[in-house]
Motif scaffolding. Sequence first.
Motif, mmCIF file in Angstrom:
data_model
loop_
_atom_site.group_PDB
_atom_site.id
_atom_site.type_symbol
_atom_site.label_atom_id
_atom_site.label_comp_id
_atom_site.label_asym_id
_atom_site.label_seq_id
_atom_site.Cartn_x
_atom_site.Cartn_y
_atom_site.Cartn_z
ATOM 1 N N ALA A 120 101.007 125.243 86.200
ATOM 2 C CA ALA A 120 100.191 124.190 86.807
ATOM 3 C C ALA A 120 100.690 123.885 88.208
ATOM 4 O O ALA A 120 99.908 123.502 89.085
ATOM 5 C CB ALA A 120 100.234 122.935 85.944
ATOM 6 N N GLN A 121 102.009 124.053 88.432
ATOM 7 C CA GLN A 121 102.575 123.808 89.754
ATOM 8 C C GLN A 121 102.340 125.002 90.695
ATOM 9 O O GLN A 121 102.072 124.826 91.879
ATOM 10 C CB GLN A 121 104.084 123.532 89.646
ATOM 11 C CG GLN A 121 104.425 122.247 88.933
ATOM 12 C CD GLN A 121 105.916 122.101 88.721
ATOM 13 O OE1 GLN A 121 106.509 122.868 87.940
ATOM 14 N NE2 GLN A 121 106.526 121.131 89.404
ATOM 15 N N ILE A 122 102.473 126.229 90.140
ATOM 16 C CA ILE A 122 102.247 127.455 90.914
ATOM 17 C C ILE A 122 101.157 128.252 90.222
ATOM 18 O O ILE A 122 101.328 128.698 89.065
ATOM 19 C CB ILE A 122 103.531 128.304 91.033
ATOM 20 C CG1 ILE A 122 104.613 127.531 91.785
ATOM 21 C CG2 ILE A 122 103.239 129.623 91.751
ATOM 22 C CD1 ILE A 122 105.927 128.276 91.898
ATOM 23 N N GLY A 123 100.026 128.405 90.897
ATOM 24 C CA GLY A 123 98.915 129.140 90.286
ATOM 25 C C GLY A 123 99.172 130.643 90.240
ATOM 26 O O GLY A 123 98.840 131.308 89.257
ATOM 27 N N SER A 124 99.748 131.197 91.323
ATOM 28 C CA SER A 124 100.045 132.644 91.348
ATOM 29 C C SER A 124 101.161 132.900 92.342
ATOM 30 O O SER A 124 101.390 132.119 93.268
ATOM 31 C CB SER A 124 98.808 133.459 91.740
ATOM 32 O OG SER A 124 98.416 133.168 93.068
ATOM 33 N N LEU A 125 101.846 134.026 92.129
ATOM 34 C CA LEU A 125 102.917 134.463 93.021
ATOM 35 C C LEU A 125 102.703 135.952 93.279
ATOM 36 O O LEU A 125 102.885 136.786 92.381
ATOM 37 C CB LEU A 125 104.287 134.219 92.383
ATOM 38 C CG LEU A 125 105.522 134.540 93.233
ATOM 39 C CD1 LEU A 125 105.568 133.680 94.495
ATOM 40 C CD2 LEU A 125 106.801 134.353 92.415
ATOM 41 N N GLN A 126 102.279 136.303 94.491
ATOM 42 C CA GLN A 126 101.926 137.688 94.809
ATOM 43 C C GLN A 126 102.577 138.108 96.126
ATOM 44 O O GLN A 126 102.956 137.262 96.949
ATOM 45 C CB GLN A 126 100.402 137.846 94.911
ATOM 46 C CG GLN A 126 99.676 137.557 93.600
ATOM 47 C CD GLN A 126 98.179 137.790 93.715
ATOM 48 O OE1 GLN A 126 97.644 137.889 94.821
ATOM 49 N NE2 GLN A 126 97.506 137.871 92.582
ATOM 50 N N GLY A 127 102.681 139.422 96.289
ATOM 51 C CA GLY A 127 103.293 139.932 97.516
ATOM 52 C C GLY A 127 102.949 141.387 97.779
ATOM 53 O O GLY A 127 102.222 142.034 97.010
ATOM 54 N N GLU A 128 103.495 141.909 98.896
ATOM 55 C CA GLU A 128 103.278 143.308 99.277
ATOM 56 C C GLU A 128 104.538 143.831 99.940
ATOM 57 O O GLU A 128 105.215 143.104 100.675
ATOM 58 C CB GLU A 128 102.091 143.432 100.226
ATOM 59 C CG GLU A 128 101.738 144.875 100.576
ATOM 60 C CD GLU A 128 100.482 144.964 101.423
ATOM 61 O OE1 GLU A 128 99.379 145.045 100.846
ATOM 62 O OE2 GLU A 128 100.630 144.947 102.669
ATOM 63 N N PRO B 269 112.472 148.454 103.053
ATOM 64 C CA PRO B 269 111.179 147.838 102.765
ATOM 65 C C PRO B 269 111.112 146.400 103.249
ATOM 66 O O PRO B 269 112.101 145.665 103.237
ATOM 67 C CB PRO B 269 111.080 147.931 101.239
ATOM 68 C CG PRO B 269 112.495 148.019 100.756
ATOM 69 C CD PRO B 269 113.221 148.785 101.815
ATOM 70 N N LYS B 270 109.915 146.031 103.681
ATOM 71 C CA LYS B 270 109.661 144.653 104.107
ATOM 72 C C LYS B 270 108.693 144.036 103.108
ATOM 73 O O LYS B 270 107.613 144.582 102.876
ATOM 74 C CB LYS B 270 109.072 144.636 105.517
ATOM 75 C CG LYS B 270 109.951 145.262 106.577
ATOM 76 C CD LYS B 270 109.269 145.266 107.909
ATOM 77 C CE LYS B 270 108.995 146.588 108.502
ATOM 78 N NZ LYS B 270 109.541 147.771 108.058
ATOM 79 N N THR B 271 109.090 142.906 102.511
ATOM 80 C CA THR B 271 108.254 142.258 101.497
ATOM 81 C C THR B 271 107.722 140.926 102.007
ATOM 82 O O THR B 271 108.347 140.263 102.845
ATOM 83 C CB THR B 271 109.042 142.019 100.198
ATOM 84 O OG1 THR B 271 110.158 141.166 100.468
ATOM 85 C CG2 THR B 271 109.548 143.326 99.611
ATOM 86 N N SER B 272 106.568 140.569 101.507
ATOM 87 C CA SER B 272 105.946 139.273 101.835
ATOM 88 C C SER B 272 105.462 138.653 100.535
ATOM 89 O O SER B 272 104.439 139.062 99.988
ATOM 90 C CB SER B 272 104.779 139.478 102.811
ATOM 91 O OG SER B 272 103.835 140.375 102.273
ATOM 92 N N LEU B 273 106.237 137.695 100.029
ATOM 93 C CA LEU B 273 105.940 137.024 98.763
ATOM 94 C C LEU B 273 105.324 135.659 99.061
ATOM 95 O O LEU B 273 105.859 134.880 99.854
ATOM 96 C CB LEU B 273 107.234 136.861 97.956
ATOM 97 C CG LEU B 273 107.104 136.563 96.470
ATOM 98 C CD1 LEU B 273 106.372 137.677 95.737
ATOM 99 C CD2 LEU B 273 108.500 136.367 95.857
ATOM 100 N N THR B 274 104.175 135.390 98.424
ATOM 101 C CA THR B 274 103.440 134.155 98.707
ATOM 102 C C THR B 274 103.051 133.476 97.402
ATOM 103 O O THR B 274 102.539 134.120 96.478
ATOM 104 C CB THR B 274 102.170 134.455 99.522
ATOM 105 O OG1 THR B 274 102.527 135.139 100.713
ATOM 106 C CG2 THR B 274 101.450 133.173 99.878
ATOM 107 N N VAL C 212 110.595 130.256 97.200
ATOM 108 C CA VAL C 212 109.854 131.523 97.335
ATOM 109 C C VAL C 212 110.486 132.395 98.411
ATOM 110 O O VAL C 212 110.607 133.614 98.254
ATOM 111 C CB VAL C 212 108.369 131.240 97.651
ATOM 112 C CG1 VAL C 212 107.659 132.523 98.067
ATOM 113 C CG2 VAL C 212 107.678 130.618 96.448
ATOM 114 N N ALA C 213 110.928 131.780 99.544
ATOM 115 C CA ALA C 213 111.585 132.544 100.608
ATOM 116 C C ALA C 213 112.880 133.172 100.103
ATOM 117 O O ALA C 213 113.204 134.326 100.428
ATOM 118 C CB ALA C 213 111.859 131.640 101.804
ATOM 119 N N ALA C 214 113.644 132.412 99.298
ATOM 120 C CA ALA C 214 114.883 132.955 98.738
ATOM 121 C C ALA C 214 114.582 134.103 97.778
ATOM 122 O O ALA C 214 115.299 135.115 97.751
ATOM 123 C CB ALA C 214 115.654 131.849 98.020
#
Length: 484
Positions: free
Chosen positions: A389-397, A435-440, A456-458
């Motif tokens: 309920a606090q975080i709907g989704s956690l996705q990255g590339e 690799p460079k990741t972007s987690l959102t 999320v940044a950590a």
Amino acid sequence: MKKLAAFFVALALLPSVSSSAQAAGGSVYVVSGNVFAAQGKNPSHRVIGNEAIVSDTLINTGDKSAALLQFEDGQVVTMQANSSLHVREYQYDTKKIENSNIVFSMFKGGMRFITGLIGQRKKQAFRLLTPNATIGIRGTEFMVAMVDKSMYSQVVSGKIAMTNATGMTVLGAGQSAAVASSGALVNLVSASAIPAGTFAGLLAIPVNPSAITAPAPASIPAAPSAAAASAAASVAGAALGVAGIVGSDTDSTQAPPTEIPAATPQEPTEPAKVFDDQEVLAESKSGIALTGKIGTLGYGAELNYGFSDSLSARVGLNAYTYKYNGNSSSVNYDFKLELQTVSALADWYPFEGGFRTSAGLLYNNNKVSLGALPIGGNYTINGVTYTSAQIGSLQGEMSFNTVAPYLGIGWGNPVATDKGWGLVTDIGVLFQGKPKTSLTATCTPAPCPAPIPTDVAAENTKLENDLRNFKFWPVVSIGISYQW
């Protein structure tokens, strides 16, 4: 009026003389004895001194005779006694050597061949057709001789490829072979197994015209056959007729011209059917091949181009998509790996055979999409648990360097002279960078409240560290090639 007629006759002869000079591809030199030449359907004649060679020239040597053939590109052929060679085609384009071509037919006797510029630049441009096999070269000096119906060959330097109805055999420097017929296997033999005298004298024949000593006057060969004599008489009659027109105003008491004795060439038995079959078997390869592959870069296709026996290049495309599940830190992810690369590689073959080293660059569009999966309806990020309920989704590339160098080794040469179909393998490493990741994280309502962005940044940093080994991508592949 007679002088005017003579002028027009001479003028009419000039184009043919000029054309012959332009078409000349080399010269035949008499080393010793009697050497005969015939161009096209013209009657055979004895060579005096040296004479121009053009396409469709038949050259024969008599008993105790030898000849040297030297072509414009540096190609050299020496012929020992009782030998027959047909220069079927000789085309030398000095500005674009890849358009040049050499096709010889050897009927009998023994000969030595030293590759010139055409064969050095484009090995597929040279072919030697014999009753028992067709021979291609790879930057070469070699000898060939017919003994009865068997053919023997010996390589001095470089390599040759011998092809007949049974397949292809490659000989390297110092190797010898024997083949009994066009339908028999090519057998590697020791030099001592070759009949004595087969190559006798070939290596002693000079390959430079300046080294030829003036031979003693040769005996006049046997009288020609009736047909050859008749043709010679016709030619002589025509020549005397022209001479009569040109010289009719001169002193009629002048001595008649010295008669040039006609000679009968040693005509070979033309094995035309065998040569036609062999030409099909030994069709020159293009030096261009297409390869289909499968490996750790996905499914791929490559276009190969050969520059020489030891150097070639290739460009290729690879693509594949793969899904899998894995953990990073305390988060479970669904990963989607998308492989997309365009390669430009150079291959070097340092030894005989198919072993190669490879290097080049790839346009690298490899990437990984990922999505975190909640466990029991919760996400644990940077050690902190959040509900769905606090975080709907956690996705990255995850992405990599766009240009990535490649180093590797492999086996198989798709553009080798003797290759139609072939098998190739590669083992190497693609250096695609860290690799460079972007987690959102996505929250409702947006934006996500503190401390979610910090956690999320950590987590993103931990993910990059866990996947850092992806900067070295192992490349293993196997493929099938075809050269036309």
